[in-house]
Motif scaffolding. Sequence first.
Motif, PDB file in Angstrom:
ATOM      1  N   ARG A 247       0.845  -1.189   0.000  1.00  0.00           N
ATOM      2  CA  ARG A 247       0.000   0.000   0.000  1.00  0.00           C
ATOM      3  C   ARG A 247       0.884   1.244   0.000  1.00  0.00           C
ATOM      4  NH1 ARG A 247      -5.086   1.385   4.045  1.00  0.00           N
ATOM      5  NH2 ARG A 247      -5.451   3.529   3.283  1.00  0.00           N
ATOM      6  N   HIS A 248       0.509   2.216  -0.862  1.00  0.00           N
ATOM      7  CA  HIS A 248       1.224   3.500  -0.936  1.00  0.00           C
ATOM      8  C   HIS A 248       0.189   4.618  -0.880  1.00  0.00           C
ATOM      9  CE1 HIS A 248       4.927   1.392  -2.082  1.00  0.00           C
ATOM     10  NE2 HIS A 248       4.185   0.692  -2.938  1.00  0.00           N
ATOM     11  N   GLY A 249      -0.101   5.091   0.320  1.00  0.00           N
ATOM     12  CA  GLY A 249      -1.083   6.163   0.459  1.00  0.00           C
ATOM     13  C   GLY A 249      -2.469   5.684   0.088  1.00  0.00           C
ATOM     14  N   GLY A 250      -3.062   6.299  -0.951  1.00  0.00           N
ATOM     15  CA  GLY A 250      -4.414   5.956  -1.367  1.00  0.00           C
ATOM     16  C   GLY A 250      -4.481   4.925  -2.463  1.00  0.00           C
ATOM     17  N   VAL A 251      -3.346   4.258  -2.778  1.00  0.00           N
ATOM     18  CA  VAL A 251      -3.344   3.231  -3.819  1.00  0.00           C
ATOM     19  C   VAL A 251      -2.646   1.985  -3.296  1.00  0.00           C
ATOM     20  CG1 VAL A 251      -3.359   4.928  -5.676  1.00  0.00           C
ATOM     21  CG2 VAL A 251      -1.182   4.077  -4.814  1.00  0.00           C
ATOM     22  N   MET A 252      -2.890   0.865  -3.991  1.00  0.00           N
ATOM     23  CA  MET A 252      -2.154  -0.363  -3.669  1.00  0.00           C
ATOM     24  C   MET A 252      -1.612  -0.962  -4.965  1.00  0.00           C
ATOM     25  SD  MET A 252      -5.398  -2.678  -2.423  1.00  0.00           S
ATOM     26  CE  MET A 252      -7.015  -2.592  -3.205  1.00  0.00           C
ATOM     27  N   THR A 253      -0.405  -1.496  -4.866  1.00  0.00           N
ATOM     28  CA  THR A 253       0.323  -2.003  -6.021  1.00  0.00           C
ATOM     29  C   THR A 253       0.584  -3.493  -5.853  1.00  0.00           C
ATOM     30  OG1 THR A 253       1.386   0.137  -6.345  1.00  0.00           O
ATOM     31  CG2 THR A 253       2.412  -1.767  -7.403  1.00  0.00           C
ATOM     32  N   PHE A 254       0.338  -4.260  -6.918  1.00  0.00           N
ATOM     33  CA  PHE A 254       0.584  -5.701  -6.932  1.00  0.00           C
ATOM     34  C   PHE A 254       1.567  -6.013  -8.053  1.00  0.00           C
ATOM     35  CE2 PHE A 254      -3.524  -5.272  -4.906  1.00  0.00           C
ATOM     36  CZ  PHE A 254      -3.437  -6.159  -3.852  1.00  0.00           C
ATOM     37  N   VAL A 255       2.499  -6.938  -7.770  1.00  0.00           N
ATOM     38  CA  VAL A 255       3.538  -7.316  -8.725  1.00  0.00           C
ATOM     39  C   VAL A 255       3.614  -8.842  -8.787  1.00  0.00           C
ATOM     40  CG1 VAL A 255       5.974  -7.162  -9.343  1.00  0.00           C
ATOM     41  CG2 VAL A 255       4.847  -5.223  -8.205  1.00  0.00           C
ATOM     42  N   VAL A 256       3.614  -9.368 -10.014  1.00  0.00           N
ATOM     43  CA  VAL A 256       3.869 -10.792 -10.251  1.00  0.00           C
ATOM     44  C   VAL A 256       5.152 -10.876 -11.066  1.00  0.00           C
ATOM     45  CG1 VAL A 256       3.043 -12.918 -11.308  1.00  0.00           C
ATOM     46  CG2 VAL A 256       1.427 -11.372 -10.169  1.00  0.00           C
ATOM     47  N   GLU A 257       6.190 -11.494 -10.473  1.00  0.00           N
ATOM     48  CA  GLU A 257       7.523 -11.489 -11.091  1.00  0.00           C
ATOM     49  C   GLU A 257       8.057 -12.917 -11.136  1.00  0.00           C
ATOM     50  OE1 GLU A 257      11.738  -9.048 -10.506  1.00  0.00           O
ATOM     51  OE2 GLU A 257      10.121  -8.897  -9.024  1.00  0.00           O
ATOM     52  N   ASP A 258       8.658 -13.280 -12.270  1.00  0.00           N
ATOM     53  CA  ASP A 258       9.224 -14.617 -12.407  1.00  0.00           C
ATOM     54  C   ASP A 258      10.647 -14.531 -12.940  1.00  0.00           C
ATOM     55  OD1 ASP A 258       9.353 -15.156 -15.482  1.00  0.00           O
ATOM     56  OD2 ASP A 258       7.320 -14.371 -15.171  1.00  0.00           O
ATOM     57  N   THR A 259      11.375 -15.634 -12.796  1.00  0.00           N
ATOM     58  CA  THR A 259      12.750 -15.717 -13.310  1.00  0.00           C
ATOM     59  C   THR A 259      12.793 -16.676 -14.489  1.00  0.00           C
ATOM     60  OG1 THR A 259      13.277 -17.489 -11.753  1.00  0.00           O
ATOM     61  CG2 THR A 259      13.708 -15.230 -11.036  1.00  0.00           C
ATOM     62  N   GLY A 260      11.713 -16.614 -15.326  1.00  0.00           N
ATOM     63  CA  GLY A 260      11.625 -17.511 -16.466  1.00  0.00           C
ATOM     64  C   GLY A 260      12.470 -17.050 -17.637  1.00  0.00           C
TER      65      GLY A 260
ATOM     66  N   PHE B 287       0.463  -3.774 -11.530  1.00  0.00           N
ATOM     67  CA  PHE B 287      -0.645  -2.829 -11.718  1.00  0.00           C
ATOM     68  C   PHE B 287      -0.895  -2.116 -10.389  1.00  0.00           C
ATOM     69  CE2 PHE B 287      -2.610  -6.860 -10.560  1.00  0.00           C
ATOM     70  CZ  PHE B 287      -3.495  -6.511  -9.545  1.00  0.00           C
ATOM     71  N   THR B 288      -1.417  -0.898 -10.496  1.00  0.00           N
ATOM     72  CA  THR B 288      -1.722  -0.078  -9.324  1.00  0.00           C
ATOM     73  C   THR B 288      -3.174   0.351  -9.407  1.00  0.00           C
ATOM     74  OG1 THR B 288       0.549   0.752  -9.202  1.00  0.00           O
ATOM     75  CG2 THR B 288      -1.147   2.037  -8.067  1.00  0.00           C
ATOM     76  N   ILE B 289      -3.935   0.138  -8.316  1.00  0.00           N
ATOM     77  CA  ILE B 289      -5.354   0.488  -8.301  1.00  0.00           C
ATOM     78  C   ILE B 289      -5.629   1.352  -7.073  1.00  0.00           C
ATOM     79  CG2 ILE B 289      -6.104  -1.546  -9.574  1.00  0.00           C
ATOM     80  CD1 ILE B 289      -6.800  -2.870  -6.921  1.00  0.00           C
ATOM     81  N   PRO B 290      -6.599   2.252  -7.187  1.00  0.00           N
ATOM     82  CA  PRO B 290      -6.934   3.099  -6.033  1.00  0.00           C
ATOM     83  C   PRO B 290      -7.719   2.317  -4.991  1.00  0.00           C
ATOM     84  CG  PRO B 290      -8.406   3.582  -7.859  1.00  0.00           C
ATOM     85  CD  PRO B 290      -7.384   2.613  -8.387  1.00  0.00           C
ATOM     86  N   ILE B 291      -7.560   2.738  -3.742  1.00  0.00           N
ATOM     87  CA  ILE B 291      -8.333   2.144  -2.647  1.00  0.00           C
ATOM     88  C   ILE B 291      -9.708   2.787  -2.649  1.00  0.00           C
ATOM     89  CG2 ILE B 291      -8.466   1.859  -0.147  1.00  0.00           C
ATOM     90  CD1 ILE B 291      -5.404   1.876  -0.100  1.00  0.00           C
ATOM     91  N   LEU B 292     -10.754   1.999  -2.688  1.00  0.00           N
ATOM     92  CA  LEU B 292     -12.117   2.526  -2.763  1.00  0.00           C
ATOM     93  C   LEU B 292     -12.445   3.355  -1.530  1.00  0.00           C
ATOM     94  CD1 LEU B 292     -13.961  -0.611  -4.199  1.00  0.00           C
ATOM     95  CD2 LEU B 292     -12.935   1.327  -5.413  1.00  0.00           C
ATOM     96  N   GLU B 293     -13.356   4.339  -1.723  1.00  0.00           N
ATOM     97  CA  GLU B 293     -13.656   5.303  -0.654  1.00  0.00           C
ATOM     98  C   GLU B 293     -14.256   4.636   0.579  1.00  0.00           C
ATOM     99  OE1 GLU B 293     -16.092   8.318  -2.225  1.00  0.00           O
ATOM    100  OE2 GLU B 293     -14.575   9.097  -3.596  1.00  0.00           O
ATOM    101  N   ASP B 294     -15.027   3.589   0.389  1.00  0.00           N
ATOM    102  CA  ASP B 294     -15.665   2.943   1.559  1.00  0.00           C
ATOM    103  C   ASP B 294     -14.759   1.910   2.212  1.00  0.00           C
ATOM    104  OD1 ASP B 294     -15.636   1.247  -0.552  1.00  0.00           O
ATOM    105  OD2 ASP B 294     -17.721   0.533  -0.309  1.00  0.00           O
ATOM    106  N   SER B 295     -13.460   1.883   1.802  1.00  0.00           N
ATOM    107  CA  SER B 295     -12.525   0.945   2.419  1.00  0.00           C
ATOM    108  C   SER B 295     -12.037   1.497   3.744  1.00  0.00           C
ATOM    109  CB  SER B 295     -11.338   0.698   1.472  1.00  0.00           C
ATOM    110  OG  SER B 295     -11.811   0.212   0.243  1.00  0.00           O
ATOM    111  N   PRO B 296     -11.640   0.651   4.690  1.00  0.00           N
ATOM    112  CA  PRO B 296     -11.139   1.143   5.969  1.00  0.00           C
ATOM    113  C   PRO B 296      -9.757   1.734   5.803  1.00  0.00           C
ATOM    114  CG  PRO B 296     -11.030  -1.263   5.864  1.00  0.00           C
ATOM    115  CD  PRO B 296     -11.753  -0.841   4.647  1.00  0.00           C
TER     116      PRO B 296
END
Length: 588
Positions: free
Chosen positions: A504-517, A579-588
């Motif tokens: 989590r970075h402030g009002g957004v959250m970032t997810f990463v899928v990384e491989d060594t293929g 990808f990075t997506i915003p945290i919804l307003e009704d989230s805690p």
Amino acid sequence: MRRWLDKSLKRKLSLLLLVAVVLPLLATGVVSYRIALSLTEEKEKQSGMNTLRQVADKLDFMIRDVENMSVFIIGQRDIQQYLDNEQADISLFTQNIGFLTNLVFSKKYISNISVTSTNDYPPLSNTTLLHSGLSEQIAGKEDYMRNNIKWWTSLYENQTTSDGLKRVVSLVRPIRNTSKFQTVGALSISLDEAEIRKILDAAGWEKKGFVLLVDQEGHIVSGESPEWLNRPLSARLPNLGELDGKDGVFPYSDGEKENNTVLYHTLSSLNWKLVGVIPTQVYTAQNQYVLTVTAYAIGIALLFAIALVLSFIQWVTRPLTGLASTMKDINPDEPIPTYAVKSTDEVGLLVHSYNKLSDRIQRLKEQVQMNEAKKKEADIMALQAQINPHFLYNTLSSIHWIALMNKDKKSAEMVGALSDFLRFSLNKGEEFCPVQQEVAHAQNYTYIMSIRFQDKFDTAFYVDQELNALPMLKLLLQPLIENSIMHGLQKKKGKGQLYVHGERHGGVMTFVVEDTGIGMDEDKLREIRRGLGGSLGQPEPGRSGYGLRNVHQRLQLHYGLDTGLRIESQAGEGTRISFTIPILEDSP
């Protein structure tokens, strides 16, 4: 102001029409006033120039009359005989004095006529000169007089026994005998400056203005005040500049007094100029009258236009106001009332369309109620259709217990993971889920694939615990993990690594899928990035599940164009998808 306007169409139309009427009227008034000012000033200048020309005509007549008289005197036989005799003749002297006196008496503007002899005979004159400034005018100009048949002097003073002291200008010309054309004397005819001034005063020049007669040397010959006579024009009008051309008009100001307009005109008989000065105060007085008349006219027109505009707007908006009042009081649970149509114009058509729309809304309302009833019936049928998924879950659960009873732990775990995977995928058709469920779903898929491809990769999940309860769009991580396994790790020789990160970075959250293929080269990477913009829901060739394109476009549809997949890869080293997506307003 804007809020006040937004609440009423009548106010907007009133303001718009008033501006559309008032501004042109005011502009017309300003333009008319300026045109009137220009015409007034031009008319005054033209009138002043005409006056100067009339004065010039009178002065030209006087000058030509004097010049013609001089020719007559020079050719007079008794004058020629008196000057041509070897000695002075007293009888001719007396006779010529009477002749000159009669000439002067017939012309009021002639002060005196004098004839002098080169033989020092007694001068001929209509009056006795006690003092004359003519000698000072002639001094040093003998050569000029010999080479010219006539010459006009500047202003000077004469004192006589009959008229006293007078300011005069004189025509001087040599007298030659008619037989040998030898110079035998000189003739001077003097014009009275007082008579010239009467002509200037009689012109009726503007009040507070004045007219000056200026000789060829720029000295004032006649004018409004004796104190300026015989002084340079620049003394009376400082910083005036040159008066080029025959006539002209230009603005003038000496820097201290009020602005003026200077007009000048050259006499046709002499290179003398008439200079007239008109104060701007003359224009101002006339302009004030024009301004008053224009203001009254525009004011009356404005009042009439405002009354007409307000009456017109009231007439146009009255049915709209009634319609708005009717619609404001409508109860959604009751039928929409109709409004009486009282005109056949556009407003009447609008009211008629409103009545038709109200009927249509009522029918649609009844249809919606019917559709809601059908929808409830369809929901009951959908509950019945869920028996089949439940049967699948129960069957997988039975297989799970049989594997446990046979002490086949790995098969039991795989069946349990598959059961949880299917249960989450169906998820009653919901689009969003907590992050914790999305991660668990991805872990179940990874576990199943690790059993399928044993010794091909190890997996590590690093997800911030603060994200567990936050909602996110479901089925985002599993397609990315599937892509890494099928296209990266499976084709690699030896064992690879698969990492899943979530922060989590402030009002957004970032997810990463990384491989060594095996990774990919730049051309392949560009091709995949271009393919992300394909049709939504269209599977990639050779794929049966969600593809990268579906994940990318689902992100943009639900979270906006700023989201979407970011793909980075190097051949032989691996691939990183994030990808990075915003945290919804009704989230805690």
